[in-house]
Design a protein around this motif. Structure first.
Motif, PDB file in Angstrom:
ATOM      1  N   SER A  75      -2.780 -10.568   4.182  1.00  0.00           N
ATOM      2  CA  SER A  75      -2.355 -10.327   3.021  1.00  0.00           C
ATOM      3  C   SER A  75      -2.166 -11.586   2.160  1.00  0.00           C
ATOM      4  CB  SER A  75      -0.862  -9.660   3.006  1.00  0.00           C
ATOM      5  OG  SER A  75      -0.823  -8.438   3.530  1.00  0.00           O
ATOM      6  N   ILE A  78      -5.779 -12.186   1.112  1.00  0.00           N
ATOM      7  CA  ILE A  78      -6.172 -10.964   0.165  1.00  0.00           C
ATOM      8  C   ILE A  78      -5.705 -11.239  -1.099  1.00  0.00           C
ATOM      9  CG2 ILE A  78      -5.715  -8.663  -0.650  1.00  0.00           C
ATOM     10  CD1 ILE A  78      -6.052  -7.979   2.028  1.00  0.00           C
ATOM     11  N   PHE A  82      -7.664 -12.417  -4.613  1.00  0.00           N
ATOM     12  CA  PHE A  82      -7.377 -11.621  -5.787  1.00  0.00           C
ATOM     13  C   PHE A  82      -7.173 -12.686  -6.820  1.00  0.00           C
ATOM     14  CE2 PHE A  82      -6.135  -7.144  -4.193  1.00  0.00           C
ATOM     15  CZ  PHE A  82      -7.484  -7.034  -3.921  1.00  0.00           C
ATOM     16  N   LEU A 114       2.537  -6.080  -2.652  1.00  0.00           N
ATOM     17  CA  LEU A 114       1.963  -6.237  -1.295  1.00  0.00           C
ATOM     18  C   LEU A 114       2.830  -7.013  -0.232  1.00  0.00           C
ATOM     19  CD1 LEU A 114      -1.688  -7.549  -1.901  1.00  0.00           C
ATOM     20  CD2 LEU A 114      -0.716  -5.545  -0.823  1.00  0.00           C
ATOM     21  N   LEU A 138      -4.263  -2.236  -2.919  1.00  0.00           N
ATOM     22  CA  LEU A 138      -5.631  -3.040  -3.014  1.00  0.00           C
ATOM     23  C   LEU A 138      -6.354  -2.623  -3.940  1.00  0.00           C
ATOM     24  CD1 LEU A 138      -5.904  -4.270   0.402  1.00  0.00           C
ATOM     25  CD2 LEU A 138      -4.977  -5.304  -1.213  1.00  0.00           C
ATOM     26  N   SER A 141      -5.397  -2.418  -7.503  1.00  0.00           N
ATOM     27  CA  SER A 141      -5.397  -3.991  -8.039  1.00  0.00           C
ATOM     28  C   SER A 141      -6.836  -4.196  -8.389  1.00  0.00           C
ATOM     29  CB  SER A 141      -5.065  -4.809  -6.983  1.00  0.00           C
ATOM     30  OG  SER A 141      -5.348  -6.300  -7.497  1.00  0.00           O
ATOM     31  N   SER A 142      -7.903  -3.671  -7.756  1.00  0.00           N
ATOM     32  CA  SER A 142      -9.318  -3.828  -7.970  1.00  0.00           C
ATOM     33  C   SER A 142      -9.728  -3.187  -9.318  1.00  0.00           C
ATOM     34  CB  SER A 142     -10.183  -3.361  -6.931  1.00  0.00           C
ATOM     35  OG  SER A 142     -11.496  -3.462  -7.110  1.00  0.00           O
ATOM     36  N   PHE A 180     -12.867  -0.127  -1.270  1.00  0.00           N
ATOM     37  CA  PHE A 180     -11.384   0.191  -1.003  1.00  0.00           C
ATOM     38  C   PHE A 180     -11.117   1.557  -0.972  1.00  0.00           C
ATOM     39  CE2 PHE A 180     -10.168  -4.182  -2.689  1.00  0.00           C
ATOM     40  CZ  PHE A 180      -9.845  -4.665  -1.457  1.00  0.00           C
TER      41      PHE A 180
END
Length: 229
Positions: A75, A78, A82, A114, A138, A141-142, A180
């Motif tokens: 995490s 990640i 991000f 997260l 995730l 978020s993307s 994802f």
């Protein structure tokens, strides 16, 4: 929402309000991301104290808390990726509108969530709901970054991002969101694979290169047709 009238009795609404400076938004996002990354470590700190009370050593801690250590590292990485992605976009954004601010508020929500999903990943048994909450965050978020890039593409007055760079970013976000989504479906439907489905993200680079090549080929073809007219 209409605001109170000014001295000339002209109401100000969201459609006529001038763009805001992006600097305060960038600082706010950086602070939120830093706090979220710090919160990831808290469950590990609590366990260290517990092991100390039981007079266990560091090796015992590493062996017994391997899942939490792995989830923490994953995490942390990640969120860092991000944030770097977000920073590359907003480094050349000079003004923000209310719509763009709210898109970033949504993105920050996925980042702040997260640490909670990570704590579940490291301390609870694996189940479909847990995977959906983690990988789903995730994915969201993307998707929010994809919408952000599309919004900036439609509002070139807000930034200094070259069109080609913005196009590459949109391709990257489309690929990441798709991967994802596939990882989420695989992790939920195939429990034995679990979070290993996220290794599908290794396909991101080749997929982006393929899409970019197809896009360039189509642009060259369209440009050739335009010259022959």
């Amino acid at each position: 929402m209409t605001q109170p009238a000014t001295d000339d009795e002209t109401p100000i609404d969201d459609a006529t309000r001038p763009p805001l400076s992006a600097e305060r938004l960038k600082a706010f996002v950086d602070a939120v991301v830093a706090i979220a990354m710090t919160l990831l470590i808290l469950p590990l700190l609590e366990n260290v104290a517990e092991f100390a009370r039981e007079h266990k050593g560091a090796l015992d801690y590493v062996q017994q808390e391997g899942d939490q250590l792995f989830s923490f590292g994953l995490s942390f990485l990640i969120i860092a990726v991000f944030w770097m992605n977000h920073h590359r976009v907003f480094d050349r954004v000079e003004k923000v509108t209310n719509a763009l601010v709210w898109l970033q508020v949504g993105w920050m929500f996925t980042i702040v969530w997260l640490p909670v999903a990570t704590a579940m990943l490291g301390s609870m048994g694996n189940d479909a709901t847990q995977k959906a909450l983690y990988i789903g965050a995730l994915l969201l978020s993307s998707l929010l970054m994809l919408v952000t890039r599309l919004y900036l593409r439609r509002h070139p007055d807000l930034h200094r991002i070259p069109p080609a760079s913005l196009r590459r970013g949109i391709i990257a976000e489309v690929v990441m969101s798709a991967l994802f989504a596939v990882a989420l479906v695989v992790a939920v439907l195939l429990p034995d694979i679990g979070y290993a489905a996220m290794f599908l993200l290794l396909l991101s680079g080749p997929a982006q290169a393929l899409i970019a090549r197809v896009w360039r080929t189509r642009e060259h073809r369209d440009a050739g047709r335009a010259r022959t007219r």
